[in-house]
Design a protein around this motif. Structure first.
Motif, PDB file in Angstrom:
ATOM      1  N   LYS A  86       0.833  -1.183   0.000  1.00  0.00           N
ATOM      2  CA  LYS A  86       0.000   0.000   0.000  1.00  0.00           C
ATOM      3  C   LYS A  86       0.877   1.247   0.000  1.00  0.00           C
ATOM      4  N   PRO A  87       0.370   2.366  -0.454  1.00  0.00           N
ATOM      5  CA  PRO A  87       1.172   3.608  -0.416  1.00  0.00           C
ATOM      6  C   PRO A  87       1.679   3.929   0.986  1.00  0.00           C
ATOM      7  N   GLU A  88       0.927   3.568   2.008  1.00  0.00           N
ATOM      8  CA  GLU A  88       1.361   3.847   3.385  1.00  0.00           C
ATOM      9  C   GLU A  88       2.486   2.941   3.852  1.00  0.00           C
ATOM     10  N   ASP A  89       2.920   2.007   3.008  1.00  0.00           N
ATOM     11  CA  ASP A  89       4.093   1.190   3.306  1.00  0.00           C
ATOM     12  C   ASP A  89       5.380   1.833   2.790  1.00  0.00           C
ATOM     13  N   THR A  90       5.271   3.038   2.270  1.00  0.00           N
ATOM     14  CA  THR A  90       6.441   3.742   1.746  1.00  0.00           C
ATOM     15  C   THR A  90       7.311   4.230   2.894  1.00  0.00           C
ATOM     16  N   PHE A  91       8.492   3.624   3.016  1.00  0.00           N
ATOM     17  CA  PHE A  91       9.449   3.901   4.088  1.00  0.00           C
ATOM     18  C   PHE A  91      10.826   3.439   3.627  1.00  0.00           C
ATOM     19  N   VAL A  92      11.831   3.771   4.425  1.00  0.00           N
ATOM     20  CA  VAL A  92      13.115   3.088   4.355  1.00  0.00           C
ATOM     21  C   VAL A  92      13.045   1.934   5.356  1.00  0.00           C
ATOM     22  N   TYR A  93      13.429   0.757   4.898  1.00  0.00           N
ATOM     23  CA  TYR A  93      13.359  -0.440   5.718  1.00  0.00           C
ATOM     24  C   TYR A  93      14.758  -0.840   6.173  1.00  0.00           C
ATOM     25  N   TYR A  94      14.858  -1.189   7.462  1.00  0.00           N
ATOM     26  CA  TYR A  94      16.122  -1.577   8.083  1.00  0.00           C
ATOM     27  C   TYR A  94      15.953  -2.903   8.822  1.00  0.00           C
ATOM     28  N   CYS A  95      17.059  -3.580   9.034  1.00  0.00           N
ATOM     29  CA  CYS A  95      17.053  -4.746   9.915  1.00  0.00           C
ATOM     30  C   CYS A  95      18.020  -4.479  11.069  1.00  0.00           C
ATOM     31  N   ASN A  96      17.749  -5.119  12.194  1.00  0.00           N
ATOM     32  CA  ASN A  96      18.613  -4.995  13.356  1.00  0.00           C
ATOM     33  C   ASN A  96      18.095  -5.929  14.442  1.00  0.00           C
ATOM     34  N   THR A  97      18.767  -5.896  15.567  1.00  0.00           N
ATOM     35  CA  THR A  97      18.304  -6.699  16.684  1.00  0.00           C
ATOM     36  C   THR A  97      16.970  -6.172  17.187  1.00  0.00           C
ATOM     37  N   ARG A  98      16.215  -7.046  17.821  1.00  0.00           N
ATOM     38  CA  ARG A  98      14.923  -6.656  18.367  1.00  0.00           C
ATOM     39  C   ARG A  98      15.089  -5.723  19.555  1.00  0.00           C
ATOM     40  N   PHE A  99      16.109  -5.978  20.341  1.00  0.00           N
ATOM     41  CA  PHE A  99      16.296  -5.237  21.586  1.00  0.00           C
ATOM     42  C   PHE A  99      17.618  -4.486  21.572  1.00  0.00           C
TER      43      PHE A  99
END
Length: 115
Positions: A86-99
């Protein structure tokens, strides 16, 4: 120092799909809870999907039924399958630890969904 490299983003029309990848420089997925985050300019990063070191998965309500998190420990890689974007999913996506404490943040991968 662990390095995280995200890839797979791009420009897609609403309703389309993308699969993001997160490659780590060493084995982190078998001994850490890891997650996918997303961020818009000027806002805080939002945790949207988690996979624990034991392989238990969870996603935020905003993406439930559309996004799936997975991993391949042998490849030091985590994935985010994103369907029905959806258009509202437009972001920069990152991965990292949960905590906290987090690894050094990667550059992320831009996802842009056009209407």
């Amino acid at each position: 120092q662990v390095q995280l490299v995200e890839s797979g983003g791009g420009l897609v029309q609403a309703g389309g799909s993308l699969r993001l990848s997160c490659v780590a420089s060493e084995d982190v997925f078998s001994n850490r809870d890891m997650g996918w985050y997303r961020q818009a300019p000027g806002t805080q990063r939002e945790l949207i999907a988690v996979i624990t070191k034991r392989g238990v998965k969870d996603v935020a309500d905003s993406v439930k039924g559309r996004f799936t998190i997975s991993r391949d420990i042998n490849k030091n890689t985590m994935y985010l399958q994103m369907n029905n974007l959806k258009p509202e999913d437009t972001f920069v996506y990152y991965c990292n630890t949960r905590f906290y404490p987090y690894f050094t943040w990667g550059r992320g991968t831009q996802v842009t969904v056009s209407s």
